[in-house]
Design a protein around this motif. Structure first.
Motif: not given
Length: 476
Positions: A44, A47, A73-74, A76, A260, A304, A352
């Motif tokens: 993606k 990424e 990692k996405k 939040d 993360k 990341d 997150d």
């Protein structure tokens, strides 16, 4: 494998685990280039991917599943509380009154949430006609009588009154020994002459909270003191190699892959002129160069991982708390690292949905020197005490410089899931009422100052919350 291909991997945002690297060296360059194109086509936008030995063993139809599991990692990430832009004072005496009024009113609101203090009396209204009184006051002074009883002078916006705690009431007397000047307490008791005889003394307190599930790992460090002759550079480099999945046991490597967030709770550098004759203990004697070195080291961490940095008393922020984020003018190289976020001391961030209170911990010195059962080597007890008092630095005018502003930003009005601190250079951990209390020790060996006071630091021992479970990894 040629240097050109390694550069190509880096440019295309592909990280390679050591075992995978050894495996790739056995492949032809054409095969590797085809692999790169295949990975890029399935990735993606934006990424970052880690090439593992398992990916190399799969055919192209299986790779998508593994890439989704091991891809970028996405985040939040949210800053819930930061005082960098809110912190101001004119320096006038009036500001001090506003500051303490802010503290009192914020903590009074917490007490009003407790049913037993909804009908509290202003101090000026207390009289003998009340069988039992409930009052909320700020402690002005604590002193012992000649018979070793305790007199506690408290005040609110309407007046002041004295509490008398008899030593024979052992439970209450022990509670009184935990009290410190300038904290806000609730009192129930009866008026006898000019004293209130307490039957109960309570802190604002906090309820037991429900633990927040974590499907990722977070690393906590502080007090690296880069620039000092006692900075443990090799230990810190080992830590970075572990974060980059280049060092450690199989179990530790799995934890590293899962990381993360990395939170650094202050004293990134050793600073300049923090204490007399500090220059004798520095190998980098310019604060800008200290931050350049910090950026060189921290910049090696894979991108990341989101890194959150708060200042400490050695950093180039103002010394009075709350401290704004480290200014860009001093730490420009760090600001150029895209995965770093800068926050104030204290601050609250959401990872997150997991709320983390970050506080360097300067007030721990005052608490350890004032309250008998507290000490630097058990900072988790100090942290629990501050949570009960709902204030990060309740004692004004001692070792902890506090800016008296219109609003008291050191009140703990938001209950965190994690409370992370440093400053004392000694690891500590406790789960208290569902909250993880973490002190992350140091990457600095024992200093001359610490030798005088027999403070033995825990060096290179890094706490990691691995999916909600504490792990302490050693890098010394």
């Amino acid at each position: 494998m040629s240097r050109d291909i390694l550069l190509r991997l880096a440019e295309d945002g592909l990280l390679v685990q050591p075992e995978a690297y050894e495996k790739m060296k056995l492949l032809g360059e054409e095969t590797i280039l085809n692999l790169i194109e295949n990975l890029k086509s399935q990735r993606k936008d934006g990424e970052l991917l880690i090439i593992t030995p398992e990916i190399l063993s799969m055919d192209s139809s299986d790779q998508r599943v593994d890439l989704e599991a091991r891809g970028a990692k996405k985040f939040d990430f949210k800053i819930i509380k930061d005082t960098s832009m809110k912190s101001y004072t004119t320096g006038e005496i009036k500001d001090m009154g506003d500051y303490f009024n802010s503290r009192y009113n914020k903590l009074k609101e917490i007490f009003l949430g407790r049913g037993e203090f909804r009908d509290f009396l202003p101090i000026s209204s207390v009289s003998p006609r009340h069988d039992v009184v409930a009052i909320i006051g700020m402690i002005r002074e604590i002193r012992d009588t000649k018979n070793n009883h305790k007199i506690i002078e408290i005040e609110d916006e309407t007046g002041e009154i004295n509490l008398l705690v008899h030593k024979e009431n052992r439970k209450l007397f022990e509670e009184a020994n935990r009290l410190v000047r300038d904290e806000v307490i609730g009192v129930k008791g009866s008026l006898k002459g000019r004293f209130v005889i307490p039957s109960e003394i309570v802190h604002p307190g906090l309820p037991r909270i429900e633990e927040k599930p974590m499907d990722f790992s977070t690393v906590f460090i502080s007090d690296t003191h880069i620039g000092s002759s006692t900075f443990l550079e090799e230990s810190f480099k080992k830590f970075i190699k572990w974060l980059n999945c280049e060092l450690g046991t199989k179990e530790h490597m799995k934890i590293a892959e899962d990381v993360k967030y990395l939170i650094i709770a202050g004293d990134i550098v050793d600073g300049i002129g923090v204490y007399p004759n500090q220059e004798k203990e520095l190998i980098i004697k310019d604060v800008n160069e200290q931050y350049e070195e910090a950026a060189r080291l921290i910049g090696e961490i894979r991108d990341d991982i989101k890194i959150i940095i708060a200042p400490g008393n050695h950093d180039a922020s103002r010394i009075a708390e709350p401290q704004p984020a480290i200014p860009k003018e001093y730490a420009k190289p760090l600001y150029q690292i895209k995965n770093i976020e800068f926050v104030s001391n204290p601050s609250i961030v959401s990872l997150d949905g997991v709320k983390v209170l970050i506080y360097h911990g300067r007030s721990f010195d005052d608490m350890a020197m004032t309250v008998n059962h507290l000490s630097h080597d058990k900072s988790h007890l100090i942290m629990a005490e501050l949570l009960e008092k709902r204030h990060l630095a309740p004692i004004y005018g001692e070792r902890t410089p506090i800016a008296y502003e219109v609003e008291d930003h050191l009140v703990i009005d938001e209950i965190p899931h994690i409370f992370h601190a440093g400053h004392v250079h000694i690891n500590a951990y406790k789960k208290y009422k569902g909250i993880h209390l973490i002190n992350s020790g140091t990457f600095q060996s024992q200093t001359e100052f610490q030798k005088i006071y027999n403070i033995v630091p825990t060096c290179g021992q890094v706490p990691v919350l691995h999916r909600g479970e504490i792990k302490v990894l050693q890098f010394n």
